[in-house]
Scaffold this active site. Sequence first.
Site, PDB file in Angstrom:
ATOM      1  N   VAL A 188      27.790 -16.157 -50.930  1.00 54.53           N
ATOM      2  CA  VAL A 188      28.483 -17.426 -51.149  1.00 54.53           C
ATOM      3  C   VAL A 188      29.709 -17.249 -52.045  1.00 54.53           C
ATOM      4  O   VAL A 188      29.643 -16.600 -53.089  1.00 54.53           O
ATOM      5  CB  VAL A 188      27.523 -18.461 -51.789  1.00 54.53           C
ATOM      6  N   ASP A 189      30.831 -17.801 -51.614  1.00 50.44           N
ATOM      7  CA  ASP A 189      32.056 -17.798 -52.411  1.00 50.44           C
ATOM      8  C   ASP A 189      32.276 -19.133 -53.122  1.00 50.44           C
ATOM      9  O   ASP A 189      32.894 -19.177 -54.181  1.00 50.44           O
ATOM     10  CB  ASP A 189      33.277 -17.523 -51.531  1.00 50.44           C
ATOM     11  N   THR A 190      31.777 -20.206 -52.516  1.00 51.40           N
ATOM     12  CA  THR A 190      32.025 -21.555 -53.031  1.00 51.40           C
ATOM     13  C   THR A 190      30.739 -22.353 -53.109  1.00 51.40           C
ATOM     14  O   THR A 190      29.975 -22.396 -52.142  1.00 51.40           O
ATOM     15  CB  THR A 190      33.025 -22.309 -52.130  1.00 51.40           C
ATOM     16  N   LYS A 242      34.131 -20.292 -56.641  1.00 49.23           N
ATOM     17  CA  LYS A 242      34.761 -21.607 -56.678  1.00 49.23           C
ATOM     18  C   LYS A 242      33.658 -22.651 -56.779  1.00 49.23           C
ATOM     19  O   LYS A 242      32.578 -22.472 -56.205  1.00 49.23           O
ATOM     20  CB  LYS A 242      35.590 -21.868 -55.414  1.00 49.23           C
ATOM     21  N   ARG A 260      30.548 -19.356 -45.952  1.00 49.75           N
ATOM     22  CA  ARG A 260      30.502 -18.815 -47.303  1.00 49.75           C
ATOM     23  C   ARG A 260      30.428 -19.933 -48.357  1.00 49.75           C
ATOM     24  O   ARG A 260      30.698 -19.704 -49.527  1.00 49.75           O
ATOM     25  CB  ARG A 260      31.734 -17.943 -47.569  1.00 49.75           C
TER      26      ARG A 260
END
Length: 402
Positions: free
Chosen positions: A115-117, A149, A336
């Site tokens: 996961v990015d966000t 983020k 993501r």
Amino acid sequence: PPSCANYNTHRSTCINPSIGLPSHLVPSSATVRGAYSRQHIKLRQENIKMRFATSAVMFGAMLTRATAFGVRQPTFTSVAAGGASRLTSSAASKTALKANVLKLSDAKTELLDQVDTFIFDCDGVIWRGDSLIEGIPETLEKLRKLGKKMFFVTNNSTKSRAGYKKKFDSLGLDIPAEEIFSSSFAAAAYLEQTKFKETGKKVYIIGEVGICEELDLIDVPYIGGPADSDKVPNMGKGGKLEIDEDIGAVIVGFDRDVNYYKIQTAQLAINEEGAEFIATNLDAVTHLTDAQEWAGNGSMVGAIIGCTGQQPTVVGKPSPLMIEYLESKFGMERSRICMVGDRLDTDVLFGTDNGLKSLLVLSGVTSEEKLLSTENTITPDFYADDINAFFEEEMAKVEETV
């Protein structure tokens, strides 16, 4: 318009096709159902006001690309979840129950690496009532250090984005204004992009100051809200309530001072004047305090559904508009992104219906028993006690060395 199906019989619930939104905004894997005089509070910092107004335009612009916008929820029953790709991990152990939901056990492998966000709900995830959940500041700080983020999206319409910024500050959380989104903001953006102001009509508000502040930012006239909190209609012999014939929309948000005057005004505006019925959300319960659950906006919306027979346009979660806005502005990849919340029928459904990963936390309104019940049909990818579980293993190692 006459071109809209069932225009004559359902005039007030038809959405104007001229809005022109892309079909990709209409949910495909599941039907997304959605079930004062001014009291203007001045924003202290003009730069925050400008950023809020600008983001409202950008968010609302998502609406102009669709051929239809209809997030409606004819009943308050749960709907089947669908669409989200399922996370798998050898480190995760399946529960023995039919719900087949994985409890987060190795957060780094199962979630953080994928996961990015993170999109966080607020009530029940970050705080309960006016009390910050223990460990949250440290967890958010660690996520930022990892480069993640974060956005904070709430269905609670009692505050505007500026109001929520103040709440975050009061709890000692330094959250940038650009990361905060509320359903009061979503309602204003919807009106802006459907060009409501051009109709010359005004909005009647069942709700609190948050909706008023957001409408002030886009210069849409309104009546009702806190100004009508002490009003009582004439219900004596021959009594009647005269309403403003220029009401073109009724927005129903959470209102701790809802009364019969407000309900009757909304009923007349929708049934007799053809006003559009808009709901900020359909949440069944909410957190006013950390001591118990309280009846949510679904109870206010339900009253208007009951007396009009109309279904509202819902602008808060699980509506896809928030994710469309974030995706467009920040160029994020849905696979993501992880939606983290404490509600199955709004937070988790928002994730599963919009192709996001989803994590349910038990720090809010949903119990483990309810989640794992055989009757529950809405299943997140994972669940955890709270978001501190993201770094539970790390904390355990630190404690071992002490």
